[in-house]
Design a protein around this motif. Structure first.
Motif, PDB file in Angstrom:
ATOM      1  N   GLY A 207      52.435  30.017  79.050  1.00  0.00           N
ATOM      2  CA  GLY A 207      53.658  29.892  78.255  1.00  0.00           C
ATOM      3  C   GLY A 207      54.665  30.962  78.609  1.00  0.00           C
ATOM      4  N   PHE A 208      54.474  31.612  79.765  1.00  0.00           N
ATOM      5  CA  PHE A 208      55.425  32.629  80.226  1.00  0.00           C
ATOM      6  C   PHE A 208      55.563  32.499  81.742  1.00  0.00           C
ATOM      7  N   ASP A 209      56.696  33.005  82.226  1.00  0.00           N
ATOM      8  CA  ASP A 209      57.004  32.941  83.661  1.00  0.00           C
ATOM      9  C   ASP A 209      56.366  34.166  84.327  1.00  0.00           C
ATOM     10  N   ALA A 210      55.115  33.975  84.801  1.00  0.00           N
ATOM     11  CA  ALA A 210      54.261  35.119  85.157  1.00  0.00           C
ATOM     12  C   ALA A 210      54.926  36.127  86.107  1.00  0.00           C
ATOM     13  N   VAL A 211      55.552  35.663  87.165  1.00  0.00           N
ATOM     14  CA  VAL A 211      56.062  36.641  88.144  1.00  0.00           C
ATOM     15  C   VAL A 211      57.227  37.454  87.587  1.00  0.00           C
ATOM     16  N   ASN A 212      57.902  36.908  86.561  1.00  0.00           N
ATOM     17  CA  ASN A 212      58.997  37.657  85.935  1.00  0.00           C
ATOM     18  C   ASN A 212      58.607  38.168  84.554  1.00  0.00           C
ATOM     19  N   THR A 213      57.324  38.428  84.390  1.00  0.00           N
ATOM     20  CA  THR A 213      56.837  38.894  83.091  1.00  0.00           C
ATOM     21  C   THR A 213      56.465  40.367  83.152  1.00  0.00           C
ATOM     22  N   LEU A 214      56.806  41.073  82.072  1.00  0.00           N
ATOM     23  CA  LEU A 214      56.286  42.419  81.867  1.00  0.00           C
ATOM     24  C   LEU A 214      55.156  42.278  80.850  1.00  0.00           C
ATOM     25  N   ALA A 215      53.948  42.697  81.224  1.00  0.00           N
ATOM     26  CA  ALA A 215      52.795  42.533  80.326  1.00  0.00           C
ATOM     27  C   ALA A 215      52.292  43.903  79.896  1.00  0.00           C
ATOM     28  N   LEU A 216      52.216  44.120  78.586  1.00  0.00           N
ATOM     29  CA  LEU A 216      51.785  45.404  78.024  1.00  0.00           C
ATOM     30  C   LEU A 216      50.515  45.172  77.219  1.00  0.00           C
ATOM     31  N   VAL A 217      49.469  45.900  77.556  1.00  0.00           N
ATOM     32  CA  VAL A 217      48.142  45.609  77.011  1.00  0.00           C
ATOM     33  C   VAL A 217      47.566  46.855  76.354  1.00  0.00           C
ATOM     34  N   CYS A 218      47.030  46.711  75.148  1.00  0.00           N
ATOM     35  CA  CYS A 218      46.399  47.843  74.466  1.00  0.00           C
ATOM     36  C   CYS A 218      45.266  47.359  73.578  1.00  0.00           C
ATOM     37  N   GLY A 219      44.122  48.000  73.729  1.00  0.00           N
ATOM     38  CA  GLY A 219      42.956  47.626  72.916  1.00  0.00           C
ATOM     39  C   GLY A 219      41.728  48.305  73.488  1.00  0.00           C
ATOM     40  N   PRO A 220      40.546  47.864  73.057  1.00  0.00           N
ATOM     41  CA  PRO A 220      39.322  48.441  73.620  1.00  0.00           C
ATOM     42  C   PRO A 220      39.299  48.227  75.139  1.00  0.00           C
TER      43      PRO A 220
END
Ligand SMILES: Cc1cc2nc3c(=O)[nH]c(=O)nc-3n(C[C@H](O)[C@H](O)[C@H](O)COP(=O)(O)OP(=O)(O)OC[C@H]3O[C@@H](n4cnc5c(N)ncnc54)[C@H](O)[C@@H]3O)c2cc1C
Ligand code: FES
Length: 287
Positions: A207-220
């Protein structure tokens, strides 16, 4: 250590980074069974500007000090918010600090999410458990400048429905800021009508345009590892994929070595690092 390693710039540091500044607890809110948010104000009235993703060393006098991410709004530096899970002696003392109590704060420390570098593209936040707290300032930053971004997804996994943090925020971000909020829980007993399963499954739905995506991840860490693999599999470039690494920290300024991950000191080079830096490190379990 190089500034290149961290995703965000190192913000200005206090003159003496070892000297805690006194802050007073103004509000104290229980978010879940084991998690509280404290709203603090500096006793001297001088704001503490911070970048989304940075942390402070919080000191409960007599109990000790712990690194805690800032969960408040970077646009409102006059108040400092921290969301804390009660897991041990220091965090127990922090979450029990009632309104009027004084705490010591050092910081802010570390790199930020640098969310504005995602302008013009899609943004995907992937949070696990209390990992939503360090991401909250970045979500607030995107919401404040919503027209500059494309699709914004917030994919959140909690252990149970009772462990879901910031329920009011999640509803507001979805309703007022067109954030596609998707929540899943590991264990969905009781009256839960939502999704049950891992947050990585939400990444796989896309559901997102992967190559133009900024992905921020936080968790275990294990959740971040699989979320990062799922984001890479969808085509998010490693330099646009950022993780917050919460290792053991003591000094916060690159001196004691407690937070070392190979050549990186996570208190100054992190906690936010890009996946092109982290991928080879995370592949080695003993690091
Ligand atoms: C950069 C950074 C940002 C952080 N941000 C937050 C935050 O926003 N909110 C928050 O609640 N916590 C956060 N933490 C984690 C927090 O610092 C620790 O939970 C805290 O130091 C525990 O101290 P304690 O004395 O209460 O517990 P301890 O007695 O030290 O530990 C109690 C139990 O928790 C485990 N534990 C301790 N630290 C961690 C950890 N980092 N990850 C997993 N298990 C751990 C221990 O192994 C032990 O089983 C952050 C840590 C870092 C490095
Ligand atoms: S916490 Fe001391 S070097 Fe990072």
């Amino acid at each position: 250590m190089t500034a290149v390693a961290g995703a965000g710039s190192r913000a200005a540091r206090p003159r003496d980074p070892f000297l805690p500044r006194p802050f007073v607890v103004r509000r104290h809110r229980q978010d879940t069974r084991d998690t509280w948010t404290l709203v603090l104000e500096p006793v001297d009235g001088v704001p503490m500007p911070f970048a989304a993703g940075q942390f402070t060393m919080m000191q409960a006098f007599g109990a000790g000090e712990a690194p805690i991410s800032i969960s408040g709004d970077p646009a409102r530096p006059a108040v400092l918010e921290h969301t804390i899970r009660n897991v041990g002696a220091v965090t127990r003392a922090l979450v029990h600090a009632a309104p009027g109590a004084e705490l010591g704060i050092r910081g802010p420390f570390g790199t930020g999410w640098e969310v504005s570098s995602g302008r013009g593209g899609d943004v995907v936040f992937v949070a696990g458990g209390i990992g939503l707290a360090p991401l909250r300032p970045a979500v607030l930053e995107v919401c404040a400048d919503r027209a500059s971004y494309g699709r914004v997804l917030l994919l959140y996994g909690a252990r149970t429905p009772e462990d879901i943090l910031f329920g009011d925020d999640l509803r507001r971000w979805a309703a007022d800021h067109a954030v596609d909020v998707q929540v899943t829980v590991d264990n969905g007993q009781h009256a839960w009508q939502g999704r049950v399963g891992l947050v990585t499954q939400l990444v796989e739905r896309g559901g997102f345009d992967a190559v133009n995506t900024l992905a921020l991840v936080c968790g275990p860490e294990v959740m971040m590892r699989y979320a990062a693999m799922a984001l890479r599999a969808r085509g998010v470039p490693p330099a646009r994929l950022r993780l917050s690494m919460e290792r053991n920290m003591k000094c916060g300024v690159g001196l004691c070595g407690h937070c070392q991950l190979r050549e990186y000191f996570l208190c100054v080079d992190g906690p936010v690092l890009t996946y092109d830096v982290l991928e080879p490190l995370m592949a080695r379990a003993e690091l």
